[in-house]
Design a protein around this motif. Structure first.
Motif, PDB file in Angstrom:
ATOM      1  N   UNK A 101       3.412  10.681  -6.439  1.00 51.24           N
ATOM      2  CA  UNK A 101       4.437  11.306  -7.277  1.00 51.24           C
ATOM      3  C   UNK A 101       3.927  11.483  -8.705  1.00 51.24           C
ATOM      4  N   UNK A 102       3.238  10.472  -9.230  1.00 48.88           N
ATOM      5  CA  UNK A 102       2.752  10.523 -10.602  1.00 48.88           C
ATOM      6  C   UNK A 102       1.701  11.622 -10.766  1.00 48.88           C
ATOM      7  N   UNK A 103       0.724  11.666  -9.839  1.00 52.44           N
ATOM      8  CA  UNK A 103      -0.368  12.620  -9.968  1.00 52.44           C
ATOM      9  C   UNK A 103       0.158  14.043  -9.772  1.00 52.44           C
ATOM     10  N   UNK A 104       1.186  14.191  -8.950  1.00 56.01           N
ATOM     11  CA  UNK A 104       1.767  15.526  -8.778  1.00 56.01           C
ATOM     12  C   UNK A 104       2.457  15.970 -10.060  1.00 56.01           C
ATOM     13  N   UNK A 105       3.162  15.054 -10.716  1.00 55.26           N
ATOM     14  CA  UNK A 105       3.888  15.444 -11.920  1.00 55.26           C
ATOM     15  C   UNK A 105       2.924  15.727 -13.070  1.00 55.26           C
ATOM     16  N   UNK A 106       1.905  14.891 -13.224  1.00 55.43           N
ATOM     17  CA  UNK A 106       1.035  15.012 -14.390  1.00 55.43           C
ATOM     18  C   UNK A 106      -0.007  16.118 -14.193  1.00 55.43           C
ATOM     19  N   UNK A 107      -0.588  16.226 -12.986  1.00 53.09           N
ATOM     20  CA  UNK A 107      -1.692  17.169 -12.780  1.00 53.09           C
ATOM     21  C   UNK A 107      -1.357  18.287 -11.806  1.00 53.09           C
ATOM     22  N   UNK A 108      -0.167  18.294 -11.243  1.00 53.75           N
ATOM     23  CA  UNK A 108       0.216  19.287 -10.238  1.00 53.75           C
ATOM     24  C   UNK A 108      -0.787  19.313  -9.084  1.00 53.75           C
ATOM     25  N   UNK A 109      -1.253  18.162  -8.691  1.00 52.54           N
ATOM     26  CA  UNK A 109      -2.263  18.082  -7.637  1.00 52.54           C
ATOM     27  C   UNK A 109      -1.635  17.512  -6.375  1.00 52.54           C
ATOM     28  N   UNK A 110      -1.937  18.166  -5.226  1.00 51.20           N
ATOM     29  CA  UNK A 110      -1.492  17.571  -3.968  1.00 51.20           C
ATOM     30  C   UNK A 110      -2.665  17.302  -3.027  1.00 51.20           C
ATOM     31  N   UNK A 170       0.838  -1.209   0.000  1.00 50.19           N
ATOM     32  CA  UNK A 170       0.000   0.000   0.000  1.00 50.19           C
ATOM     33  C   UNK A 170       0.872   1.258   0.000  1.00 50.19           C
ATOM     34  N   UNK A 171       1.919   1.246   0.832  1.00 51.96           N
ATOM     35  CA  UNK A 171       2.768   2.433   0.913  1.00 51.96           C
ATOM     36  C   UNK A 171       3.500   2.661  -0.406  1.00 51.96           C
ATOM     37  N   UNK A 172       4.056   1.600  -0.993  1.00 52.59           N
ATOM     38  CA  UNK A 172       4.853   1.774  -2.211  1.00 52.59           C
ATOM     39  C   UNK A 172       3.986   2.283  -3.357  1.00 52.59           C
ATOM     40  N   UNK A 173       2.823   1.638  -3.568  1.00 54.29           N
ATOM     41  CA  UNK A 173       1.945   2.072  -4.659  1.00 54.29           C
ATOM     42  C   UNK A 173       1.393   3.466  -4.368  1.00 54.29           C
ATOM     43  N   UNK A 208       6.256  17.439  -1.548  1.00 54.37           N
ATOM     44  CA  UNK A 208       5.064  17.611  -2.367  1.00 54.37           C
ATOM     45  C   UNK A 208       3.984  18.486  -1.748  1.00 54.37           C
ATOM     46  N   UNK A 209       3.942  18.589  -0.438  1.00 56.83           N
ATOM     47  CA  UNK A 209       2.753  19.169   0.177  1.00 56.83           C
ATOM     48  C   UNK A 209       2.985  20.620   0.530  1.00 56.83           C
ATOM     49  N   UNK A 210       1.891  21.366   0.511  1.00 55.22           N
ATOM     50  CA  UNK A 210       1.961  22.725   1.010  1.00 55.22           C
ATOM     51  C   UNK A 210       2.009  22.671   2.521  1.00 55.22           C
ATOM     52  N   UNK A 211       2.629  23.679   3.112  1.00 53.87           N
ATOM     53  CA  UNK A 211       2.573  23.830   4.557  1.00 53.87           C
ATOM     54  C   UNK A 211       3.040  22.583   5.305  1.00 53.87           C
ATOM     55  N   UNK A 212       4.198  22.006   4.932  1.00 52.17           N
ATOM     56  CA  UNK A 212       4.596  20.776   5.602  1.00 52.17           C
ATOM     57  C   UNK A 212       5.024  20.981   7.044  1.00 52.17           C
ATOM     58  N   UNK A 213       5.515  22.162   7.362  1.00 51.12           N
ATOM     59  CA  UNK A 213       6.077  22.339   8.691  1.00 51.12           C
ATOM     60  C   UNK A 213       5.075  22.928   9.666  1.00 51.12           C
ATOM     61  N   UNK A 214       3.851  23.201   9.218  1.00 50.04           N
ATOM     62  CA  UNK A 214       2.846  23.697  10.133  1.00 50.04           C
ATOM     63  C   UNK A 214       3.042  25.152  10.501  1.00 50.04           C
ATOM     64  N   UNK A 215       3.562  25.949   9.560  1.00 56.19           N
ATOM     65  CA  UNK A 215       3.733  27.371   9.853  1.00 56.19           C
ATOM     66  C   UNK A 215       2.378  28.069   9.900  1.00 56.19           C
TER      67      UNK A 215
END
Lengths: 101, 184
Positions: free
Chosen positions: A82-91, A73-76, B77-84
Motif C-alpha cells: 500500500x505504501x509503495x503504491x501511494x508513494x511511487x505508483x508502483x505495482x 509477513x502478510x501484515x507487513x 492495486x494490481x492491473x489485470x486482476x480478473x485475468x481478462x
C-alpha cells in the motif's frame, strides 16, 4: 504415509514457493510465493513433531510460531504494498529502480 | 483406517502441490489467491491427518481470512486482476525455475537420505490438550512474545500505510522538530 513422504511434499511446496517468489513481478504475487514457502515449512515442522518427537508439545508450539511469522509477513507485506503504491505508483518490482544495486 | 488416512494423505499432498503450481500459472490474480487458499486447505487437511487437529483448523481459518484480503488487494492495486488478458508478468524465468527445482531436490534429498529418530506420537495422547497446556504453561513466554510481536507489527503496518508521516504530510517531506527550546 511416512516422515520421508511428508518431507518430500513439504520440499515440493517450498520449491514451488521459491520459483514464485523469484519469478513474479507483481508484489502480491511475490508475497504468495513467500506464503507458499512458509506453507511447506509448517508442514515439515508438524511432520517432524508427528514422526520424530514422540508427541512433545513443543513441536506444535514451533508450528504456532511459524503461524505467527506468516501473519507478520502478510501484515507487513500488505502495508509495504500500500505504501509503495501511494508513494511511487508502483505495482510491480520493475518500477522500483531506486532499489537496484 | 490406516488405508483411508494414507489415501487422504496422497490426495491432499497432490492437491497442495498442484494448486500451489496453479497459483503461478493461472491468468487471473484473484483466482491465484483462491488457488493458494486451496493449497493451504490441503495442507491443513494433512495436518489434521497427522493428529494436529488444532493447527490444521487454525491454518485453514487464518488463510481463509488472509486470502480474502489478498483478493481484495489484487482488485485494488494490481492491473489485470480478473485475468481478462493473458498474464505473463514474470522476470528471470529460467533462473527461478532452476532455483525452485534446486530447492526441491536439495530439501527432498535431505528428507530422504538423512536419518531421523523414529518416535511417533504415542497412543492415548491428546495433542490439542497438550498444546493448550504447553501454550498457557511452560511456554507462555514464547506465546506472549508472539502476541507482542503481532502488536508491534500492527502498529508498524498502520504507521506504514498512514498518509501522514511522523512529523507531517509524508509526500511533502517532513523534518523532525528541533530539540532546542524556543525562547518566548
Amino acid at each position: 504415509m511416512s516422515l520421508e513422504a511428508l518431507l518430500v511434499v513439504s520440499a515440493a511446496l517450498f520449491g514451488v514457493g521459491v520459483y514464485g517468489a523469484l519469478s513474479q513481478q507483481s508484489f502480491v504475487m511475490i508475497m504468495m510465493g513467500l506464503e507458499l514457502m512458509l506453507n511447506g515449512a509448517i508442514l515439515a515442522v508438524v511432520a517432524f513433531w508427528w514422526g520424530s518427537t514422540g508427541g512433545n508439545p513443543e513441536g506444535q508450539l514451533l508450528a504456532v510460531v511459524v503461524l505467527a511469522v506468516m501473519a507478520i509477513e502478510a501484515a507487513i507485506g500488505f502495508a509495504l504494498v500500500a505504501n509503495v503504491y501511494r508513494v511511487r505508483k508502483a505495482d510491480i518490482s520493475e518500477k522500483l529502480r531506486r532499489l537496484r544495486h | 483406517m490406516n488405508l483411508i488416512s494414507d489415501i487422504l494423505f496422497w490426495v491432499f499432498s497432490v492437491a497442495a502441490v498442484v494448486t500451489g503450481l496453479l497459483v503461478f500459472i493461472t491468468d487471473s490474480m484473484v483466482r491465484a489467491a483462491y488457488w493458494l487458499m486451496a493449497s493451504f486447505v490441503a495442507v491443513g487437511g494433512i495436518l489434521m491427518i497427522l493428529d494436529a487437529q488444532f493447527l490444521g483448523l487454525i491454518l485453514i481459518l487464518m488463510m481463509a481470512g488472509e486470502m480474502t484480503i489478498m483478493a481484495i488487494f489484487m482488485v485494488m492495486f494490481m492491473m489485470n486482476p480478473a485475468g481478462l488478458n493473458p498474464m505473463t508478468m514474470v522476470h528471470q524465468h529460467r533462473t527461478s525455475i532452476v532455483a525452485g527445482a534446486g530447492a526441491f531436490v536439495a530439501l527432498a534429498a535431505v528428507g530422504l537420505l538423512a536419518e531421523f529418530p523414529d518416535r511417533p506420537v504415542p497412543p492415548g495422547v491428546d495433542p490439542t490438550v497438550d498444546l493448550g497446556v504447553e501454550l498457557l504453561g511452560e511456554s507462555m513466554l514464547i506465546f506472549e512474545s508472539a502476541g507482542v510481536a503481532l502488536l508491534a507489527v500492527m502498529i508498524g503496518a498502520v504507521a506504514l500505510v498512514s498518509k501522514r508521516g511522523r512529523y507531517g504530510i509524508a509526500e511533502e517531506g517532513s523534518e523532525e522538530p528541533s530539540l532546542e527550546m524556543s525562547e518566548e
